[in-house]
Design an enzyme around this catalytic site. Structure first.
Site, PDB file in Angstrom:
ATOM      1  N   ASN A  59      -0.181   7.654  -7.804  1.00  0.00           N
ATOM      2  CA  ASN A  59      -0.571   9.060  -7.864  1.00  0.00           C
ATOM      3  C   ASN A  59       0.459   9.907  -8.612  1.00  0.00           C
ATOM      4  O   ASN A  59       0.100  10.779  -9.414  1.00  0.00           O
ATOM      5  CB  ASN A  59      -0.780   9.612  -6.457  1.00  0.00           C
ATOM      6  CG  ASN A  59      -2.098   9.195  -5.851  1.00  0.00           C
ATOM      7  OD1 ASN A  59      -3.136   9.792  -6.107  1.00  0.00           O
ATOM      8  ND2 ASN A  59      -2.064   8.149  -5.043  1.00  0.00           N
ATOM      9  N   SER A  87       0.829  -1.206   0.000  1.00  0.00           N
ATOM     10  CA  SER A  87       0.000   0.000   0.000  1.00  0.00           C
ATOM     11  C   SER A  87       0.859   1.251   0.000  1.00  0.00           C
ATOM     12  O   SER A  87       0.552   2.231  -0.684  1.00  0.00           O
ATOM     13  CB  SER A  87      -0.938   0.001   1.218  1.00  0.00           C
ATOM     14  OG  SER A  87      -0.210   0.095   2.433  1.00  0.00           O
ATOM     15  N   ARG A  92       0.473   3.330  -3.630  1.00  0.00           N
ATOM     16  CA  ARG A  92      -0.264   4.590  -3.500  1.00  0.00           C
ATOM     17  C   ARG A  92       0.599   5.754  -3.986  1.00  0.00           C
ATOM     18  O   ARG A  92       0.154   6.604  -4.758  1.00  0.00           O
ATOM     19  CB  ARG A  92      -0.699   4.816  -2.056  1.00  0.00           C
ATOM     20  CG  ARG A  92      -1.465   6.118  -1.856  1.00  0.00           C
ATOM     21  CD  ARG A  92      -1.833   6.351  -0.403  1.00  0.00           C
ATOM     22  NE  ARG A  92      -2.865   5.421   0.062  1.00  0.00           N
ATOM     23  CZ  ARG A  92      -2.642   4.371   0.829  1.00  0.00           C
ATOM     24  NH1 ARG A  92      -1.400   4.111   1.233  1.00  0.00           N
ATOM     25  NH2 ARG A  92      -3.618   3.581   1.203  1.00  0.00           N
TER      26      ARG A  92
END
Length: 274
Positions: free
Chosen positions: A217, A209, A213
């Protein structure tokens, strides 16, 4: 390299290709000249641009913060000293609010991850053709300037954090306590395989994660800048400035989220109630 020299597809592929060094199938070492050559180098290939920009930005962080600490003055603090102290206070406040254990490593770790990621993310605000064109003039064919758009960088950081999580989980709870967390919860000893599966997935999800993440992005932001660069010049500037201003929020937010999760995960590693 100007967008007009390539087709749109080739331009996008060029800007998404890392400067890769590794071993060719015939045994010699060198830089890849195509994406296929980079793929043929295999797992041990090195993204020189990712490592280079990461090290330079990390060194700048250490240099300026160490300089601020060395020149710190109570009587006449400089503007930069006040800026650094405000960042340190911000990190300290977040650590105190989310970390309940006692570990002098956590606050420096949170500060390092936050500032380093902010600096790496900020490279996305440099116009996409400036540095690649400059380095192309010096014979460097490929260049990606945003380290956090490379999953090797984000997974490298997250795996380092994961190793610390495992280390402190075992140190604080003991090997038996850590093993008990993985095998006895949440359903008790009679459901050991299910417990191990669920807790194992939960444990492995932490580095995944963290890495995905941040990478996802920043990669999406880079893609938008590249697509904007393909538009006519007058449209580029009408879109680039608003997107850059909005992207500043993403740059800071992703660094803050990564830092916050690091603090929370380290706090979980120190919890002994299980």
């Amino acid at each position: 390299m100007a967008s007009g020299e390539l087709t749109s597809s080739a331009y996008i592929k060029h800007h998404l290709q890392n400067l890769t060094f590794g071993k060719f199938p015939d045994g010699h070492w060198g830089f890849a000249h195509t994406s296929q050559e980079a793929a043929d180098m295999g797992f041990m290939a090195v993204h020189v641009d990712t490592l280079g920009f990461s090290f330079v930005l990390g060194a700048l962080f250490l240099f300026f913060f160490a300089r601020a600490a060395k020149k710190a003055s109570i009587e006449a603090p400089s503007g930069f000293q006040n800026f650094v102290e405000s960042i340190v206070d911000f990190i300290d406040e977040n650590v105190r609010g989310s970390f309940n254990g006692k570990n002098p490593l956590v606050a420096p770790l949170a500060l390092t991850t936050f500032i380093w990621i902010v600096l790496m993310n900020t490279m996305d605000l440099v116009p996409v053709d400036w540095l690649p064109t400059l380095f192309a003039a010096m014979g460097v064919e490929y260049l990606k300037v945003v380290p956090t758009t490379d999953p090797n960088a984000t997974f490298g950081m997250s795996i380092g954090i994961f190793i610390l999580i495992l280390y402190y989980s075992i140190k604080e709870k003991g090997l038996g306590g850590f093993a008990g967390e993985l095998t006895l919860h949440p359903f008790g000893k009679w459901m050991l395989p299910a417990n191990l599966f669920l807790e194992g997935v939960n444990l492995l999800a932490k580095p995944v994660s963290l890495a995905l993440r941040l990478f996802g992005n920043m990669y999406a932001g880079e893609m938008i800048f590249i697509l904007i660069a393909l538009l006519p010049f007058w449209i580029q500037w009408s879109l680039s400035l608003p997107w850059a201003i909005f992207h500043i929020l993403i740059v800071l937010l992703q660094a803050f989220i990564f830092m916050t999760l690091v603090i929370v995960y380290m706090d979980m590693a120190h919890q002994k109630e299980h």
